[in-house]
Design a protein around this motif. Structure first.
Motif, PDB file in Angstrom:
ATOM      1  N   ASN A 106      21.247 -39.345 114.967  1.00 55.22           N
ATOM      2  CA  ASN A 106      20.004 -38.940 114.522  1.00 55.22           C
ATOM      3  C   ASN A 106      19.944 -38.504 113.106  1.00 55.22           C
ATOM      4  OD1 ASN A 106      17.587 -37.638 114.145  1.00 55.22           O
ATOM      5  ND2 ASN A 106      18.148 -35.816 115.335  1.00 55.22           N
ATOM      6  N   ASN A 107      19.129 -39.039 112.277  1.00 55.77           N
ATOM      7  CA  ASN A 107      19.016 -38.758 110.735  1.00 55.77           C
ATOM      8  C   ASN A 107      17.533 -38.423 110.484  1.00 55.77           C
ATOM      9  OD1 ASN A 107      19.982 -38.464 108.163  1.00 55.77           O
ATOM     10  ND2 ASN A 107      19.771 -40.710 107.715  1.00 55.77           N
ATOM     11  N   ASP A 108      16.876 -37.819 111.311  1.00 54.41           N
ATOM     12  CA  ASP A 108      15.413 -37.706 110.886  1.00 54.41           C
ATOM     13  C   ASP A 108      15.329 -36.399 110.181  1.00 54.41           C
ATOM     14  OD1 ASP A 108      15.855 -35.756 112.854  1.00 54.41           O
ATOM     15  OD2 ASP A 108      14.366 -36.432 114.180  1.00 54.41           O
ATOM     16  N   GLY A 109      16.245 -35.627 110.053  1.00 55.59           N
ATOM     17  CA  GLY A 109      16.271 -34.471 109.026  1.00 55.59           C
ATOM     18  C   GLY A 109      15.801 -33.211 109.928  1.00 55.59           C
ATOM     19  N   GLY A 110      15.415 -33.262 111.266  1.00 57.31           N
ATOM     20  CA  GLY A 110      14.774 -32.059 111.694  1.00 57.31           C
ATOM     21  C   GLY A 110      13.453 -31.890 111.477  1.00 57.31           C
ATOM     22  N   SER A 111      13.000 -30.967 112.154  1.00 61.25           N
ATOM     23  CA  SER A 111      11.492 -30.695 111.955  1.00 61.25           C
ATOM     24  C   SER A 111      11.154 -29.324 112.619  1.00 61.25           C
ATOM     25  CB  SER A 111      10.601 -31.624 112.689  1.00 61.25           C
ATOM     26  OG  SER A 111      10.776 -31.682 114.030  1.00 61.25           O
ATOM     27  N   GLY A 112       9.981 -28.922 112.257  1.00 58.80           N
ATOM     28  CA  GLY A 112       9.831 -27.458 112.725  1.00 58.80           C
ATOM     29  C   GLY A 112      10.583 -26.458 112.229  1.00 58.80           C
ATOM     30  N   SER A 113      11.093 -25.585 113.272  1.00 56.83           N
ATOM     31  CA  SER A 113      11.910 -24.499 112.891  1.00 56.83           C
ATOM     32  C   SER A 113      13.216 -24.908 112.277  1.00 56.83           C
ATOM     33  CB  SER A 113      11.847 -23.317 113.948  1.00 56.83           C
ATOM     34  OG  SER A 113      12.542 -23.834 115.060  1.00 56.83           O
ATOM     35  N   GLY A 114      13.637 -26.114 112.260  1.00 60.32           N
ATOM     36  CA  GLY A 114      14.803 -26.353 111.953  1.00 60.32           C
ATOM     37  C   GLY A 114      15.916 -26.685 113.007  1.00 60.32           C
ATOM     38  N   SER A 115      17.173 -27.262 112.574  1.00 61.13           N
ATOM     39  CA  SER A 115      18.171 -27.711 113.687  1.00 61.13           C
ATOM     40  C   SER A 115      19.306 -26.889 113.363  1.00 61.13           C
ATOM     41  CB  SER A 115      18.163 -29.100 113.811  1.00 61.13           C
ATOM     42  OG  SER A 115      16.967 -29.636 114.324  1.00 61.13           O
ATOM     43  N   LEU A 116      20.329 -26.735 113.928  1.00 62.17           N
ATOM     44  CA  LEU A 116      21.692 -26.273 113.571  1.00 62.17           C
ATOM     45  C   LEU A 116      22.773 -27.267 114.246  1.00 62.17           C
ATOM     46  CD1 LEU A 116      21.296 -22.474 114.585  1.00 62.17           C
ATOM     47  CD2 LEU A 116      20.864 -23.384 112.468  1.00 62.17           C
ATOM     48  N   THR A 117      23.831 -27.260 113.522  1.00 61.58           N
ATOM     49  CA  THR A 117      24.822 -28.118 114.019  1.00 61.58           C
ATOM     50  C   THR A 117      25.608 -27.655 115.336  1.00 61.58           C
ATOM     51  OG1 THR A 117      25.329 -28.876 111.622  1.00 61.58           O
ATOM     52  CG2 THR A 117      27.003 -29.088 113.331  1.00 61.58           C
ATOM     53  N   THR A 118      25.615 -28.474 116.218  1.00 64.91           N
ATOM     54  CA  THR A 118      26.245 -28.193 117.479  1.00 64.91           C
ATOM     55  C   THR A 118      27.280 -29.156 117.685  1.00 64.91           C
ATOM     56  OG1 THR A 118      24.616 -29.453 118.737  1.00 64.91           O
ATOM     57  CG2 THR A 118      24.088 -26.919 118.188  1.00 64.91           C
ATOM     58  N   SER A 119      28.093 -28.773 118.778  1.00 58.13           N
ATOM     59  CA  SER A 119      29.134 -30.080 119.260  1.00 58.13           C
ATOM     60  C   SER A 119      28.322 -31.171 119.654  1.00 58.13           C
ATOM     61  CB  SER A 119      29.788 -29.445 120.289  1.00 58.13           C
ATOM     62  OG  SER A 119      29.021 -29.064 121.446  1.00 58.13           O
ATOM     63  N   GLU A 120      27.138 -31.085 120.340  1.00 59.50           N
ATOM     64  CA  GLU A 120      26.430 -32.066 120.835  1.00 59.50           C
ATOM     65  C   GLU A 120      25.795 -33.220 119.545  1.00 59.50           C
ATOM     66  OE1 GLU A 120      26.596 -29.373 123.808  1.00 59.50           O
ATOM     67  OE2 GLU A 120      25.979 -29.019 121.926  1.00 59.50           O
ATOM     68  N   SER A 121      25.290 -32.069 118.510  1.00 61.34           N
ATOM     69  CA  SER A 121      24.768 -32.834 117.440  1.00 61.34           C
ATOM     70  C   SER A 121      25.824 -33.524 116.725  1.00 61.34           C
ATOM     71  CB  SER A 121      23.871 -32.048 116.402  1.00 61.34           C
ATOM     72  OG  SER A 121      24.656 -31.104 115.831  1.00 61.34           O
ATOM     73  N   PHE A 122      26.762 -33.069 116.417  1.00 63.31           N
ATOM     74  CA  PHE A 122      28.061 -33.875 115.762  1.00 63.31           C
ATOM     75  C   PHE A 122      28.350 -34.941 116.364  1.00 63.31           C
ATOM     76  CE2 PHE A 122      32.164 -34.481 114.470  1.00 63.31           C
ATOM     77  CZ  PHE A 122      32.258 -34.446 112.987  1.00 63.31           C
ATOM     78  N   GLN A 135      28.446 -22.417 114.907  1.00 63.33           N
ATOM     79  CA  GLN A 135      28.905 -22.681 115.967  1.00 63.33           C
ATOM     80  C   GLN A 135      30.201 -23.935 115.803  1.00 63.33           C
ATOM     81  OE1 GLN A 135      25.984 -24.006 118.972  1.00 63.33           O
ATOM     82  NE2 GLN A 135      24.431 -23.267 117.704  1.00 63.33           N
ATOM     83  N   VAL A 136      30.288 -24.431 114.558  1.00 64.47           N
ATOM     84  CA  VAL A 136      30.999 -25.511 114.288  1.00 64.47           C
ATOM     85  C   VAL A 136      31.711 -25.481 113.310  1.00 64.47           C
ATOM     86  CG1 VAL A 136      31.234 -28.331 113.929  1.00 64.47           C
ATOM     87  CG2 VAL A 136      29.643 -27.355 115.976  1.00 64.47           C
ATOM     88  N   LEU A 137      33.263 -25.515 113.053  1.00 65.53           N
ATOM     89  CA  LEU A 137      34.139 -25.508 111.824  1.00 65.53           C
ATOM     90  C   LEU A 137      34.279 -27.110 111.561  1.00 65.53           C
ATOM     91  CD1 LEU A 137      35.918 -24.221 109.860  1.00 65.53           C
ATOM     92  CD2 LEU A 137      37.698 -24.524 111.595  1.00 65.53           C
ATOM     93  N   LEU A 138      33.961 -27.351 110.372  1.00 61.94           N
ATOM     94  CA  LEU A 138      34.290 -28.866 109.820  1.00 61.94           C
ATOM     95  C   LEU A 138      35.763 -28.734 108.984  1.00 61.94           C
ATOM     96  CD1 LEU A 138      30.498 -29.729 108.893  1.00 61.94           C
ATOM     97  CD2 LEU A 138      31.687 -30.249 111.005  1.00 61.94           C
ATOM     98  N   VAL A 139      36.384 -29.677 109.314  1.00 61.89           N
ATOM     99  CA  VAL A 139      37.744 -29.739 108.699  1.00 61.89           C
ATOM    100  C   VAL A 139      37.653 -31.262 107.974  1.00 61.89           C
ATOM    101  CG1 VAL A 139      38.759 -27.900 109.566  1.00 61.89           C
ATOM    102  CG2 VAL A 139      39.044 -30.210 110.581  1.00 61.89           C
ATOM    103  N   SER A 140      38.529 -31.430 106.837  1.00 62.07           N
ATOM    104  CA  SER A 140      38.402 -32.629 106.394  1.00 62.07           C
ATOM    105  C   SER A 140      39.912 -32.963 106.001  1.00 62.07           C
ATOM    106  CB  SER A 140      37.772 -32.808 104.847  1.00 62.07           C
ATOM    107  OG  SER A 140      38.648 -31.847 103.928  1.00 62.07           O
ATOM    108  N   SER A 141      40.304 -34.326 106.349  1.00 57.92           N
ATOM    109  CA  SER A 141      41.636 -34.618 106.506  1.00 57.92           C
ATOM    110  C   SER A 141      41.726 -35.814 105.419  1.00 57.92           C
ATOM    111  CB  SER A 141      42.148 -35.366 107.884  1.00 57.92           C
ATOM    112  OG  SER A 141      43.155 -36.126 107.614  1.00 57.92           O
TER     113      SER A 141
END
Length: 443
Positions: A30-46, A366-372
């Motif tokens: 999904n790359n629609d940028g979200g809408s309305g009140s906004g979206s958060l990063t979750t395990s499902e969205s990642f 909700q999500v910690l992002l780590v780069s390798s």
């Protein structure tokens, strides 16, 4: 051969040539940028995240930092520290494709000796910012590009005590191997990180020494302290000009709960399988007013990475990865103790050797992002799970047909709620070779 991974990466960076062009989308979602009140990063969205390679091509490889300020009027601009050409590049995050900002100055540091090899930038406001070079600090206006003041961080300081070296090495070039430096005049020689709290600037100094075989050793870490003044000279040493740390190879500085947390990565040996720690990593909590170490946490031989901790919104938890292993450690900042430490780390991947190059908590916590760096990837850790589960999917930032390792390096999260405060990517990743700003939409 015994030498630090950070030193080796820096040496490679100084020799690397610029390359890279075009954009490559590496995953669907999904790359629609979200809408309305906004979206958060979750395990499902990642799991549905979209990554784009080379959203902005830089002029050199191994770019060392990207910062997106939370200051008013600056949340849509990323400031990238770049080696070649040396300088700070402001990037307009509202532009598509990404382009250099017209609201802030591109800071050319190619003729400023104090800022050779700029590696960190701290943006305070539209009129106040700091840049760290390997041996100097620059205070400047990010809107106009005017430089207010420059400091030579390698200027001698007067040590009140002797500081040990992690191994015998001729630090003062008198042909005699040293095991300690001081008391007395001492010239630190590598600036590692920079933070600003109130009217003080703090710089970690991971002073290193090389023997005839190019094996590296470190002086016990220091944090240099400067007062920020309202008139020239704008930067002057504080009444307490330095703070001695508990370990070797001083690196990242973190601001949390009104305190400064200094990382000492420790000495490491670089071999065929990767970097192996030889001394313990430490975290030192510093009172920025009293300029004293208030608490110390020894984490063992884990080779903490060189970036600040990712700190939860409530300030209770901190996370930091390893520069040698595919591991992340969780710190209880209230008790200053390790919840997930050397004996029970968060295991990011099955790779025996890895370099977790940076860590950031996505909007919503909700999500910690780590780069390798080694795997050219970004992983996600579910902070809602008690066991800190690592999500099975990862964002791939490796360039197809690229000779060598692309290297996912420092990362930044765009401030604000995606879909409400902005649209488009929320995660910005520096790749090392080729040097680019690549992006991802994780919400």
């Amino acid at each position: 051969m015994k030498t630090s991974l950070r030193t080796s990466v820096l040496a490679i960076a100084l020799l690397a040539a610029a390359c890279g062009s075009g954009t490559i989308e590496t995953t669907g979602g999904n790359n629609d940028g979200g809408s309305g009140s906004g979206s958060l990063t979750t395990s499902e969205s990642f799991a549905l995240a979209t990554a784009t390679l080379n959203a902005f091509a830089l002029g050199g490889d191994f770019p060392p930092e990207i910062a997106i300020p939370k200051a008013n009027g600056m949340q849509s601009t990323a400031f990238v520290a770049n080696f070649a050409p040396a300088g700070i590049i402001p990037i307009d995050l509202n532009s598509n494709p990404l382009k250099v900002s017209e609201s802030f100055a591109t800071l050319d540091l190619s003729t400023v000796p104090e800022a050779a090899f700029p590696n960190h930038v701290r943006i305070i406001s539209t009129t106040s910012a700091f840049v760290l070079g390997s041996s100097g600090m620059i205070y400047y206006n990010p809107t106009s590009g005017a430089i207010f003041d420059k400091v030579n961080l390698a200027a001698p300081i007067e040590l009140a005590e002797a500081l040990p070296l992690s191994g015998p090495c001729d630090y003062d070039f008198d042909t005699v191997a040293d095991t300690e430096v001081g008391p007395g005049a001492f010239s630190p020689n590598f600036a590692a990180d920079l933070q600003v709290i109130g009217n003080r600037a703090f710089v970690s100094m991971g002073s290193s020494c090389f023997d005839a075989g190019f094996n590296s050793f470190y002086v016990q870490g220091l944090v240099l302290v400067y007062d920020i003044n309202n008139q020239p000279p704008f930067l002057t040493p504080a009444a307490t000009p330095y703070i001695a740390l508990s370990g070797f190879n001083a690196t990242g500085l973190t601001v949390a709960g009104g305190k400064l947390i200094a990382t000492s990565t420790g000495d490491t040996a670089l071999g065929g399988a990767g970097s192996m720690p030889e001394t313990s990593s430490f975290l030192d909590e510093i009172d920025p007013l009293a300029l004293t170490v208030t608490r110390t946490l020894e984490l063992g031989e884990v080779a903490l990475n060189f970036q600040p901790l990712a700190v939860s919104a409530d300030g209770k938890r901190g996370f930091i990865g390893s520069s040698s292993f595919s591991e992340v450690y969780e710190i209880d900042l209230a008790s200053f103790s390790a919840l997930r430490g050397e004996s029970n780390p968060i295991q990011v991947s099955d790779e025996a050797a890895d370099f977790i190059s940076d860590q950031e908590i996505a909007e919503g916590g909700q999500v910690l992002l780590v780069s390798s760096f080694n795997r050219s990837a970004v992983n996600a850790i579910d902070l809602n799970s008690a066991e800190r589960a690592v999500l099975p999917s990862a964002l791939d930032f490796a360039f197809p047909d690229n000779p060598g390792v692309t290297g996912a390096g420092p990362i930044a999260i765009r401030p604000g709620v995606p879909g409400r405060d902005f649209t488009g990517p929320d995660l910005f990743v520096l790749t090392s070779s080729p040097g680019t700003v690549s992006t991802a939409t994780t919400y």
